[in-house]
Design a protein around this motif. Structure first.
Motif, PDB file in Angstrom:
ATOM      1  N   GLY A   1       0.791  -1.234   0.000  1.00  0.00           N
ATOM      2  CA  GLY A   1       0.000   0.000   0.000  1.00  0.00           C
ATOM      3  C   GLY A   1       0.816   1.272   0.000  1.00  0.00           C
ATOM      4  N   TYR A   2       2.134   1.147  -0.229  1.00  0.00           N
ATOM      5  CA  TYR A   2       2.984   2.346  -0.349  1.00  0.00           C
ATOM      6  C   TYR A   2       2.967   2.803  -1.807  1.00  0.00           C
ATOM      7  CZ  TYR A   2       4.845   2.008   4.361  1.00  0.00           C
ATOM      8  OH  TYR A   2       4.968   1.996   5.725  1.00  0.00           O
ATOM      9  N   PHE A   3       2.886   4.121  -1.977  1.00  0.00           N
ATOM     10  CA  PHE A   3       2.785   4.693  -3.322  1.00  0.00           C
ATOM     11  C   PHE A   3       4.113   5.300  -3.764  1.00  0.00           C
ATOM     12  CE2 PHE A   3      -1.547   4.095  -2.244  1.00  0.00           C
ATOM     13  CZ  PHE A   3      -2.284   4.117  -3.427  1.00  0.00           C
ATOM     14  N   TYR A   4       4.320   5.284  -5.069  1.00  0.00           N
ATOM     15  CA  TYR A   4       5.551   5.804  -5.667  1.00  0.00           C
ATOM     16  C   TYR A   4       5.171   6.676  -6.865  1.00  0.00           C
ATOM     17  CZ  TYR A   4       7.608   1.981  -3.010  1.00  0.00           C
ATOM     18  OH  TYR A   4       7.969   1.123  -1.991  1.00  0.00           O
ATOM     19  N   VAL A   5       5.754   7.868  -6.947  1.00  0.00           N
ATOM     20  CA  VAL A   5       5.548   8.720  -8.116  1.00  0.00           C
ATOM     21  C   VAL A   5       6.659   8.428  -9.102  1.00  0.00           C
ATOM     22  CG1 VAL A   5       5.472  11.083  -8.997  1.00  0.00           C
ATOM     23  CG2 VAL A   5       4.404  10.544  -6.809  1.00  0.00           C
ATOM     24  N   VAL A   6       6.291   8.075 -10.297  1.00  0.00           N
ATOM     25  CA  VAL A   6       7.285   7.835 -11.340  1.00  0.00           C
ATOM     26  C   VAL A   6       7.588   9.150 -12.045  1.00  0.00           C
ATOM     27  CG1 VAL A   6       7.779   6.549 -13.438  1.00  0.00           C
ATOM     28  CG2 VAL A   6       6.529   5.459 -11.605  1.00  0.00           C
ATOM     29  N   ASP A   7       6.541   9.896 -12.377  1.00  0.00           N
ATOM     30  CA  ASP A   7       6.721  11.241 -12.938  1.00  0.00           C
ATOM     31  C   ASP A   7       5.393  11.863 -13.290  1.00  0.00           C
ATOM     32  OD1 ASP A   7       8.611  13.312 -13.638  1.00  0.00           O
ATOM     33  OD2 ASP A   7       9.951  11.669 -14.090  1.00  0.00           O
ATOM     34  N   ARG A   8       5.460  13.149 -13.662  1.00  0.00           N
ATOM     35  CA  ARG A   8       4.278  13.807 -14.194  1.00  0.00           C
ATOM     36  C   ARG A   8       3.923  13.173 -15.532  1.00  0.00           C
ATOM     37  NH1 ARG A   8       0.668  16.741 -11.864  1.00  0.00           N
ATOM     38  NH2 ARG A   8       0.250  17.863 -13.782  1.00  0.00           N
ATOM     39  N   LYS A   9       2.631  12.987 -15.764  1.00  0.00           N
ATOM     40  CA  LYS A   9       2.188  12.421 -17.039  1.00  0.00           C
ATOM     41  C   LYS A   9       2.736  13.259 -18.199  1.00  0.00           C
ATOM     42  CE  LYS A   9      -2.305  12.483 -17.910  1.00  0.00           C
ATOM     43  NZ  LYS A   9      -3.731  12.118 -17.818  1.00  0.00           N
ATOM     44  N   LYS A  10       2.738  14.582 -17.989  1.00  0.00           N
ATOM     45  CA  LYS A  10       3.183  15.487 -19.052  1.00  0.00           C
ATOM     46  C   LYS A  10       4.713  15.571 -19.140  1.00  0.00           C
ATOM     47  CE  LYS A  10      -0.887  18.542 -18.885  1.00  0.00           C
ATOM     48  NZ  LYS A  10      -1.691  17.650 -19.631  1.00  0.00           N
ATOM     49  N   ASP A  11       5.421  15.109 -18.099  1.00  0.00           N
ATOM     50  CA  ASP A  11       6.887  15.221 -18.096  1.00  0.00           C
ATOM     51  C   ASP A  11       7.586  13.970 -18.618  1.00  0.00           C
ATOM     52  OD1 ASP A  11       6.827  17.768 -17.091  1.00  0.00           O
ATOM     53  OD2 ASP A  11       7.045  17.152 -14.997  1.00  0.00           O
ATOM     54  N   MET A  12       6.837  12.889 -18.772  1.00  0.00           N
ATOM     55  CA  MET A  12       7.445  11.648 -19.254  1.00  0.00           C
ATOM     56  C   MET A  12       8.117  11.894 -20.610  1.00  0.00           C
ATOM     57  SD  MET A  12       5.699   7.914 -19.726  1.00  0.00           S
ATOM     58  CE  MET A  12       4.737   8.317 -21.182  1.00  0.00           C
ATOM     59  N   ILE A  13       9.331  11.391 -20.748  1.00  0.00           N
ATOM     60  CA  ILE A  13      10.097  11.559 -21.986  1.00  0.00           C
ATOM     61  C   ILE A  13       9.926  10.299 -22.841  1.00  0.00           C
ATOM     62  CG2 ILE A  13      12.414  11.925 -22.956  1.00  0.00           C
ATOM     63  CD1 ILE A  13      13.158  13.069 -20.122  1.00  0.00           C
ATOM     64  N   ILE A  14       9.599  10.486 -24.098  1.00  0.00           N
ATOM     65  CA  ILE A  14       9.521   9.338 -25.020  1.00  0.00           C
ATOM     66  C   ILE A  14      10.636   9.517 -26.049  1.00  0.00           C
ATOM     67  CG2 ILE A  14       8.084   8.040 -26.625  1.00  0.00           C
ATOM     68  CD1 ILE A  14       5.642   9.197 -25.188  1.00  0.00           C
ATOM     69  N   ALA A  15      11.699   8.738 -25.883  1.00  0.00           N
ATOM     70  CA  ALA A  15      12.878   8.850 -26.752  1.00  0.00           C
ATOM     71  C   ALA A  15      13.085   7.536 -27.494  1.00  0.00           C
ATOM     72  CB  ALA A  15      14.116   9.193 -25.919  1.00  0.00           C
ATOM     73  N   GLY A  16      12.993   7.586 -28.808  1.00  0.00           N
ATOM     74  CA  GLY A  16      13.179   6.389 -29.621  1.00  0.00           C
ATOM     75  C   GLY A  16      12.201   5.292 -29.276  1.00  0.00           C
ATOM     76  N   GLY A  17      10.994   5.687 -28.834  1.00  0.00           N
ATOM     77  CA  GLY A  17       9.971   4.692 -28.495  1.00  0.00           C
ATOM     78  C   GLY A  17      10.019   4.229 -27.050  1.00  0.00           C
ATOM     79  N   TYR A  18      11.063   4.601 -26.293  1.00  0.00           N
ATOM     80  CA  TYR A  18      11.179   4.205 -24.884  1.00  0.00           C
ATOM     81  C   TYR A  18      10.551   5.265 -23.983  1.00  0.00           C
ATOM     82  CZ  TYR A  18      14.647   0.659 -26.211  1.00  0.00           C
ATOM     83  OH  TYR A  18      15.289  -0.423 -26.768  1.00  0.00           O
ATOM     84  N   ASN A  19       9.854   4.798 -22.926  1.00  0.00           N
ATOM     85  CA  ASN A  19       9.350   5.717 -21.898  1.00  0.00           C
ATOM     86  C   ASN A  19      10.447   5.932 -20.852  1.00  0.00           C
ATOM     87  OD1 ASN A  19       6.956   5.668 -23.227  1.00  0.00           O
ATOM     88  ND2 ASN A  19       5.827   4.524 -21.672  1.00  0.00           N
TER      89      ASN A  19
END
Length: 567
Positions: free
Chosen positions: A448-466
């Motif tokens: 039940g511990y939460f983790y922020v991976v990133d802002r939806k708008k800040d995610m970088i998509i480089a060469g198809g990779y998130n």
């Protein structure tokens, strides 16, 4: 319980649900003035005010605002740094039945005009040095009256005599304002208005009456006015009190460095302190040396802050000369807390520093790690607060995801906003079936511990990779010579986006791009490694110290456009 596994980790001292007193925010100042009449409520640069003095000044201002025609539901802007005036103004507006519109004193004329026009504020309370800026935008807004104060008004002798000369030297300005017409001096208002007990509002609606219009940072489009009710603010401050259960009513000293025009400072310092009878030690801006001296002298026990504040203190060359042992607990908000910063700060102070999470739309806190005794998970934002539910929703299907899967974090609880001011369509985009969709990507683990991976708008998509900037930033912060780091995706003709790191080095550090490249290769997959490094003396930040990634991306786009035009 099966849907809320985090409740099994709650220490017995933290209730899983809370009983809220259905009364307005300002009623807590009335109560504090009765219980703690002669106790110090505010310490500001040597000047101290008791709870009785803060209460009387606030109700005097409320009476005066009513003579100006301010009635229930009218918006009154407050454009002040932290100080006695910001506290008095906040509660004065609420006692008058008004709605506070918190405004950043650093706003330009354009930003200020937009916010005043959008909020429909009828009056503004501001500093003398900001008076010229306000007068220039009045014609574009509904503002009819300006109430003006000066820093020197609440300084002890001889600072109050010396300060105007320092101000003139720093700003080159001497502003003289008459107490007449639509211009009013707060000092005269407090001196000349009788302190009358405000009458209780028989029509008061705890659930729906607004206390605050808090504008979002505007990192994505124009800032929006977040409608926060009395219930929202009382609920979040009550949750905060429950979370720091070892704090003693009427005894704690809170370092008020987070600006009150930021919702975290307003809830975790201003409202919580008044609610619990704490002493607030207020500082108008962050300066590492001044803060260290203040901690040593005033002995604060609670220190809500932001990562850049803790980083700034840790990197002061003389930090070991100061006694910071009074600090017992700190909840860090507004931006991700690097693990290295958490560990070093706890070592230096002997207190606890934990990461929390929230957003303006939730008053603001929804999650935090436990401060004492129980499991604290490094890198996690912790678990939901009492009466708060949280879940991870799939970006594809919109369904709730099982533990371990990344999706959008959503929250539900009494601290969640009523909606965006005059923006029903945007309200519908984020409030769905009682859930507030945060725009942050993350996951929940089995416990039940939460983790922020990133802002939806800040995610970088480089060469198809998130690629999640936070993951790369955590690695960079492990480098001993890096003071601050932020990672952004910038346009790339081949990869779509590429990873760029903006770095602020510690004093006297001598690190090259190739050094950092070698360092990150040990910890990150090849596609996540920054392709470009830019070394800077400082990074753009909000008033609360949150690094403005979007500003850096906009700079890059403009650079590329300029180059294309030249080419």
């Amino acid at each position: 319980m099966e849907n809320k596994p985090w409740l099994s980790h709650y220490p017995e001292e933290i209730p899983k649900t809370l009983q809220l007193e259905e009364k307005p925010v300002h009623a807590y100042l009335t109560k504090a003035a009765e219980i703690y009449s002669d106790k110090i409520a505010i310490h500001f640069m040597g000047k101290e005010l008791t709870y009785k003095e803060v209460y009387e000044s606030s109700v005097k201002l409320a009476s005066y605002l009513r003579t100006l025609g301010i009635k229930k539901g009218d918006k009154v802007a407050i454009m002040l740094p932290n100080g006695p005036q910001s506290v008095i103004s906040y509660f004065g507006v609420l006692y008058a039945g008004g709605v506070v519109v918190q405004t950043n004193p650093l706003y330009t004329e354009r930003e200020l005009a937009y916010q005043m026009e959008d909020s429909e504020a009828k009056a503004i309370i501001t500093l003398d040095i900001l008076f010229p800026r306000v007068t220039k935008i009045m014609g574009k807004t509904s503002i009819n009256d300006i109430i003006v104060t000066a820093v020197k008004d609440y300084l002890p002798f001889p600072k109050n005599i010396v300060y105007p000369f320092i101000q003139k030297k720093q700003t080159g300005m001497v502003v003289k304002i008459e107490h007449s017409g639509h211009q009013h001096l707060l000092k005269r208002i407090i001196a000349e208005t009788p302190a009358e007990d405000p009458q209780a509002d028989p029509e008061f609606d705890f659930e729906n009456d607004l206390a605050l219009l808090q504008y979002t940072g505007g990192t994505t489009g124009f800032p929006k006015g977040v409608m926060l009710t009395h219930k929202n603010l009382v609920a979040n401050a009550t949750m905060c009190d429950a979370w720091i259960y070892k704090a003693k009513k009427g005894e704690e000293v809170v370092l008020g460095l987070l600006p009150f025009f930021h919702v975290y400072g307003m809830t975790a310092v201003l409202i919580l302190s008044i609610m619990q009878g704490y002493k607030m030690v207020l500082l108008p801006k962050f300066d590492a040396e001044t803060t260290l001296k203040t901690i040593q002298k005033q002995r604060p026990t609670l220190f809500p802050g932001a990562p850049t504040i803790y980083i700034g203190l840790l990197n002061h060359p003389d930090i070991k000369k100061y006694d910071l042992s009074s600090i017992d607990s700190c909840i860090s908000g507004s931006a991700p807390l690097p693990i290295d910063v958490q560990e070093r700060f706890e070592e230096v102070t002997g207190g606890k520093l934990v990461e929390g999470y929230g957003l303006t739309e939730s008053s603001p806190v929804t999650h935090a790690n436990f401060v004492w005794d129980k499991k604290r998970v490094k890198g996690s934002i912790g678990v939901p607060w009492p009466d708060t539910d949280s879940a991870i929703f799939s970006l594809e299907t919109g369904e709730i995801l099982p533990p371990g899967e990344i999706g959008e974090i959503a929250v539900k609880g009494p601290q969640v906003m009523k909606g965006y001011w005059n923006r029903p369509e945007e309200t519908e985009q984020v409030l769905k079936n009682g859930w507030l969709f945060t725009g942050d990507l993350g996951y929940m683990d089995e416990e039940g511990y939460f983790y922020v991976v990133d802002r939806k708008k800040d995610m970088i998509i480089a060469g198809g990779y998130n690629i999640y900037p936070r993951e790369v930033e955590e690695v960079l912060y492990e480098h001993p010579d890096i003071q601050e780091a932020v990672v952004a995706g910038i346009p790339d003709p081949y990869r779509g986006e590429t990873v760029k790191a903006y770095i602020v080095l510690k004093e006297n550090a001598n690190v090259t791009e190739s050094d950092l490249n070698a360092f990150t290769r040990k910890h990150l997959a090849a596609y996540k490694i920054p392709r470009i490094y830019e070394f800077r003396k400082e990074l753009p930040k909000t008033a609360v110290g949150k690094i403005l990634r979007r500003t850096l991306i906009d700079e890059e786009r403009k650079k590329q456009q300029d180059q294309e035009e030249i080419g």
